[in-house]
Scaffold this motif. Structure first.
Motif, PDB file in Angstrom:
ATOM      1  N   GLU A  71       0.986  -1.249   0.017  1.00 50.29           N
ATOM      2  CA  GLU A  71      -0.204  -0.095   0.215  1.00 50.29           C
ATOM      3  C   GLU A  71       0.730   1.269   0.023  1.00 50.29           C
ATOM      4  OE1 GLU A  71      -3.251   0.759  -0.100  1.00 50.29           O
ATOM      5  OE2 GLU A  71      -3.478  -1.304  -0.895  1.00 50.29           O
ATOM      6  N   PHE A  72       2.260   1.150   0.141  1.00 47.41           N
ATOM      7  CA  PHE A  72       2.844   2.360   0.313  1.00 47.41           C
ATOM      8  C   PHE A  72       3.542   2.791  -0.869  1.00 47.41           C
ATOM      9  CE2 PHE A  72       2.862   0.449   4.633  1.00 47.41           C
ATOM     10  CZ  PHE A  72       2.315   1.735   5.368  1.00 47.41           C
ATOM     11  N   CYS A  73       3.425   2.089  -1.969  1.00 47.38           N
ATOM     12  CA  CYS A  73       3.828   2.283  -3.285  1.00 47.38           C
ATOM     13  C   CYS A  73       3.567   3.683  -3.791  1.00 47.38           C
ATOM     14  CB  CYS A  73       3.401   1.305  -4.359  1.00 47.38           C
ATOM     15  SG  CYS A  73       3.869  -0.381  -4.188  1.00 47.38           S
ATOM     16  N   SER A  74       4.696   4.146  -4.367  1.00 40.68           N
ATOM     17  CA  SER A  74       4.405   5.689  -4.704  1.00 40.68           C
ATOM     18  C   SER A  74       4.171   6.159  -6.175  1.00 40.68           C
ATOM     19  CB  SER A  74       5.625   6.768  -4.191  1.00 40.68           C
ATOM     20  OG  SER A  74       6.781   6.082  -4.907  1.00 40.68           O
ATOM     21  N   GLY A  75       4.491   5.315  -7.084  1.00 42.50           N
ATOM     22  CA  GLY A  75       4.553   5.367  -8.562  1.00 42.50           C
ATOM     23  C   GLY A  75       5.589   6.225  -9.059  1.00 42.50           C
ATOM     24  N   LEU A  76       6.667   5.780  -8.264  1.00 33.45           N
ATOM     25  CA  LEU A  76       8.198   6.552  -8.720  1.00 33.45           C
ATOM     26  C   LEU A  76       8.502   5.829 -10.030  1.00 33.45           C
ATOM     27  CD1 LEU A  76      10.246   8.465  -8.060  1.00 33.45           C
ATOM     28  CD2 LEU A  76      11.530   6.627  -6.812  1.00 33.45           C
ATOM     29  N   ILE A  77       8.819   6.713 -11.155  1.00 34.63           N
ATOM     30  CA  ILE A  77       9.380   6.323 -12.279  1.00 34.63           C
ATOM     31  C   ILE A  77      10.912   6.471 -12.307  1.00 34.63           C
ATOM     32  CG2 ILE A  77       9.728   6.624 -14.786  1.00 34.63           C
ATOM     33  CD1 ILE A  77       6.686   7.618 -14.877  1.00 34.63           C
ATOM     34  N   TYR A  78      11.477   7.514 -11.687  1.00 29.08           N
ATOM     35  CA  TYR A  78      12.922   7.807 -11.527  1.00 29.08           C
ATOM     36  C   TYR A  78      12.957   8.930 -10.611  1.00 29.08           C
ATOM     37  CZ  TYR A  78      17.213   9.687 -13.107  1.00 29.08           C
ATOM     38  OH  TYR A  78      18.625  10.156 -13.084  1.00 29.08           O
ATOM     39  N   GLY A  79      13.807   8.918  -9.868  1.00 25.61           N
ATOM     40  CA  GLY A  79      14.289   9.629  -8.828  1.00 25.61           C
ATOM     41  C   GLY A  79      15.695   9.825  -8.677  1.00 25.61           C
ATOM     42  N   SER A  80      16.121  11.245  -8.352  1.00 30.52           N
ATOM     43  CA  SER A  80      17.861  11.335  -8.252  1.00 30.52           C
ATOM     44  C   SER A  80      18.081  12.813  -7.312  1.00 30.52           C
ATOM     45  CB  SER A  80      18.425  11.484  -9.342  1.00 30.52           C
ATOM     46  OG  SER A  80      19.652  11.660  -9.362  1.00 30.52           O
ATOM     47  N   HIS A  81      19.081  12.768  -6.672  1.00 32.57           N
ATOM     48  CA  HIS A  81      19.746  14.020  -6.293  1.00 32.57           C
ATOM     49  C   HIS A  81      20.165  14.718  -7.310  1.00 32.57           C
ATOM     50  CE1 HIS A  81      19.388  12.756  -2.007  1.00 32.57           C
ATOM     51  NE2 HIS A  81      20.011  11.463  -2.241  1.00 32.57           N
ATOM     52  N   LEU A  82      20.092  16.252  -7.336  1.00 35.09           N
ATOM     53  CA  LEU A  82      20.581  17.003  -8.490  1.00 35.09           C
ATOM     54  C   LEU A  82      21.792  16.968  -8.715  1.00 35.09           C
ATOM     55  CD1 LEU A  82      19.924  19.472 -10.379  1.00 35.09           C
ATOM     56  CD2 LEU A  82      20.358  20.917  -8.608  1.00 35.09           C
ATOM     57  N   GLY A  83      22.652  16.770  -7.466  1.00 32.78           N
ATOM     58  CA  GLY A  83      24.109  16.572  -7.916  1.00 32.78           C
ATOM     59  C   GLY A  83      24.568  15.282  -8.655  1.00 32.78           C
ATOM     60  N   TYR A  84      23.781  14.192  -8.720  1.00 35.83           N
ATOM     61  CA  TYR A  84      23.946  13.124  -9.477  1.00 35.83           C
ATOM     62  C   TYR A  84      23.961  13.153 -10.873  1.00 35.83           C
ATOM     63  CZ  TYR A  84      24.543  10.620  -4.883  1.00 35.83           C
ATOM     64  OH  TYR A  84      24.782   9.984  -3.731  1.00 35.83           O
ATOM     65  N   ILE A  85      23.015  14.139 -11.195  1.00 36.09           N
ATOM     66  CA  ILE A  85      22.674  14.296 -12.975  1.00 36.09           C
ATOM     67  C   ILE A  85      23.537  15.358 -13.238  1.00 36.09           C
ATOM     68  CG2 ILE A  85      21.035  13.010 -12.809  1.00 36.09           C
ATOM     69  CD1 ILE A  85      19.217  15.501 -12.499  1.00 36.09           C
ATOM     70  N   THR A  86      24.309  15.921 -12.632  1.00 39.62           N
ATOM     71  CA  THR A  86      25.005  17.535 -12.956  1.00 39.62           C
ATOM     72  C   THR A  86      26.642  17.187 -12.992  1.00 39.62           C
ATOM     73  OG1 THR A  86      25.297  18.219 -10.978  1.00 39.62           O
ATOM     74  CG2 THR A  86      23.200  18.782 -11.974  1.00 39.62           C
ATOM     75  N   PRO A  87      27.205  18.125 -13.623  1.00 36.71           N
ATOM     76  CA  PRO A  87      28.976  17.778 -13.238  1.00 36.71           C
ATOM     77  C   PRO A  87      29.375  17.252 -11.891  1.00 36.71           C
ATOM     78  CG  PRO A  87      28.604  19.643 -14.819  1.00 36.71           C
ATOM     79  CD  PRO A  87      27.272  19.228 -14.177  1.00 36.71           C
ATOM     80  N   HIS A  88      28.445  17.981 -10.880  1.00 37.99           N
ATOM     81  CA  HIS A  88      29.317  17.584  -9.481  1.00 37.99           C
ATOM     82  C   HIS A  88      29.308  15.961  -9.386  1.00 37.99           C
ATOM     83  CE1 HIS A  88      28.586  21.658  -8.547  1.00 37.99           C
ATOM     84  NE2 HIS A  88      27.549  21.538  -8.854  1.00 37.99           N
ATOM     85  N   GLN A  89      28.330  15.102  -9.777  1.00 31.90           N
ATOM     86  CA  GLN A  89      28.537  13.831  -9.687  1.00 31.90           C
ATOM     87  C   GLN A  89      28.427  13.140  -8.328  1.00 31.90           C
ATOM     88  OE1 GLN A  89      30.978  12.820 -13.354  1.00 31.90           O
ATOM     89  NE2 GLN A  89      29.204  11.482 -13.586  1.00 31.90           N
ATOM     90  N   THR A  90      27.735  14.019  -7.494  1.00 33.62           N
ATOM     91  CA  THR A  90      27.785  13.494  -6.101  1.00 33.62           C
ATOM     92  C   THR A  90      26.689  13.715  -5.381  1.00 33.62           C
ATOM     93  OG1 THR A  90      29.227  13.769  -4.038  1.00 33.62           O
ATOM     94  CG2 THR A  90      29.101  15.482  -5.148  1.00 33.62           C
ATOM     95  N   TRP A  91      26.356  13.639  -4.185  1.00 35.99           N
ATOM     96  CA  TRP A  91      25.112  14.070  -3.303  1.00 35.99           C
ATOM     97  C   TRP A  91      25.584  15.398  -2.740  1.00 35.99           C
ATOM     98  CZ3 TRP A  91      23.600  13.352   2.298  1.00 35.99           C
ATOM     99  CH2 TRP A  91      22.266  13.434   2.400  1.00 35.99           C
ATOM    100  N   LYS A  92      25.406  16.344  -3.729  1.00 44.78           N
ATOM    101  CA  LYS A  92      25.829  17.740  -3.506  1.00 44.78           C
ATOM    102  C   LYS A  92      24.909  18.456  -2.608  1.00 44.78           C
ATOM    103  CE  LYS A  92      27.568  21.859  -4.554  1.00 44.78           C
ATOM    104  NZ  LYS A  92      29.043  22.156  -4.234  1.00 44.78           N
ATOM    105  N   LYS A  93      25.454  19.284  -1.433  1.00 48.23           N
ATOM    106  CA  LYS A  93      24.674  20.137  -0.818  1.00 48.23           C
ATOM    107  C   LYS A  93      25.230  21.517  -0.834  1.00 48.23           C
ATOM    108  CE  LYS A  93      26.119  17.790   2.946  1.00 48.23           C
ATOM    109  NZ  LYS A  93      26.133  17.533   4.424  1.00 48.23           N
ATOM    110  N   TRP A  94      24.398  22.426  -1.110  1.00 47.26           N
ATOM    111  CA  TRP A  94      24.651  23.928  -1.301  1.00 47.26           C
ATOM    112  C   TRP A  94      24.697  24.507  -0.114  1.00 47.26           C
ATOM    113  CZ3 TRP A  94      23.033  21.125  -5.422  1.00 47.26           C
ATOM    114  CH2 TRP A  94      23.620  21.093  -6.643  1.00 47.26           C
ATOM    115  N   ASN A  95      25.648  25.666   0.248  1.00 42.83           N
ATOM    116  CA  ASN A  95      25.704  26.442   1.575  1.00 42.83           C
ATOM    117  C   ASN A  95      24.876  27.786   1.045  1.00 42.83           C
ATOM    118  OD1 ASN A  95      26.025  27.682   3.921  1.00 42.83           O
ATOM    119  ND2 ASN A  95      27.928  27.799   3.596  1.00 42.83           N
TER     120      ASN A  95
END
Length: 227
Positions: free
Chosen positions: A80-104
């Protein structure tokens, strides 16, 4: 301003640079519907409970969901907890940072971080969302390219649910085999797939390793692995 106010101010200033998104949770969640109203897109912002005057962190995440897929997942996975997710990611992983990027966001970092996040979303996220405005275009892309939406995005098996529901077996099979062929876990997946043939019961809601749940779903839907 306190750190919570700074964080929310940043969320809303990023949203102001993006067109067509509805704002929820005081700016922490942005949502836009696809043309067919079934698929919808979300950008969410996380922060840290350890924020201080010199460090106010923000982490952007993206996700693509389908309302109809959610119903299908609930039926197939008995969850019952399914969300219908097709695709998800952190912004950093799909940009040149290629890491779990945190901005200050603290002090003089604020404007630079807000603009960088907004620019990254416009350049790397919105084209993905645009692709999923058409299910046919999205299915064809996934069939041929997996989730390599740009040269920074890594391949993911997550959309296998979407392809099993919205496309045909051949398309899902091609996507599945392309993922295996290019995966650093190819050996583990092949061994696991053979092991599934000996299992009397298969729990689709338990993952022995990353993406194992999706491998099980592929097996349960009789997808073949090419030699």
């Amino acid at each position: 301003m306190d750190t919570k106010t700074i964080f929310l101010d940043a969320c809303n200033k990023i949203a102001a640079q993006l067109d067509g998104f509805e704002i929820y949770k005081k700016g922490q969640r942005l949502k836009k519907n696809s043309l067919d109203k079934d698929i919808f897109f979300e950008i969410t912002f996380e922060t840290s409970y350890m924020n201080a005057a010199s460090h106010v962190m923000i982490t952007p995440n993206i996700a693509i969901y389908s309302k109809m897929l959610k119903k299908w997942q609930k039926e197939k996975l008995k969850n019952e907890f399914c969300s219908g997710l097709i695709y998800g990611s952190h912004l950093g992983y799909i940009t040149p940072h290629q890491t779990w990027k945190k901005w200050n966001l603290a002090g003089l970092n604020f404007e630079r971080s807000v603009n960088e996040i907004a620019n990254n979303i416009q350049k790397y996220v919105l084209p993905i969302f645009k692709l999923f405005n058409s299910k046919d275009n999205a299915i064809e892309f996934l069939k041929n390219n997996g989730t390599n939406f740009n040269k920074y995005a890594e391949d993911s098996l997550a959309p296998i649910d979407f392809l099993l529901y919205c496309s045909d077996k051949e398309t899902a099979e091609i996507f599945f085999n392309n993922f295996i062929k290019n995966s650093i876990s190819k050996g583990k997946i092949l061994k696991f797939y053979e092991q599934l043939k000996t299992e009397k019961e298969i729990d689709l809601n338990h993952s022995e390793f990353y993406s194992a749940g999706h491998v099980k779903l592929a097996y349960m839907n009789d997808l073949l692995i090419y030699n």
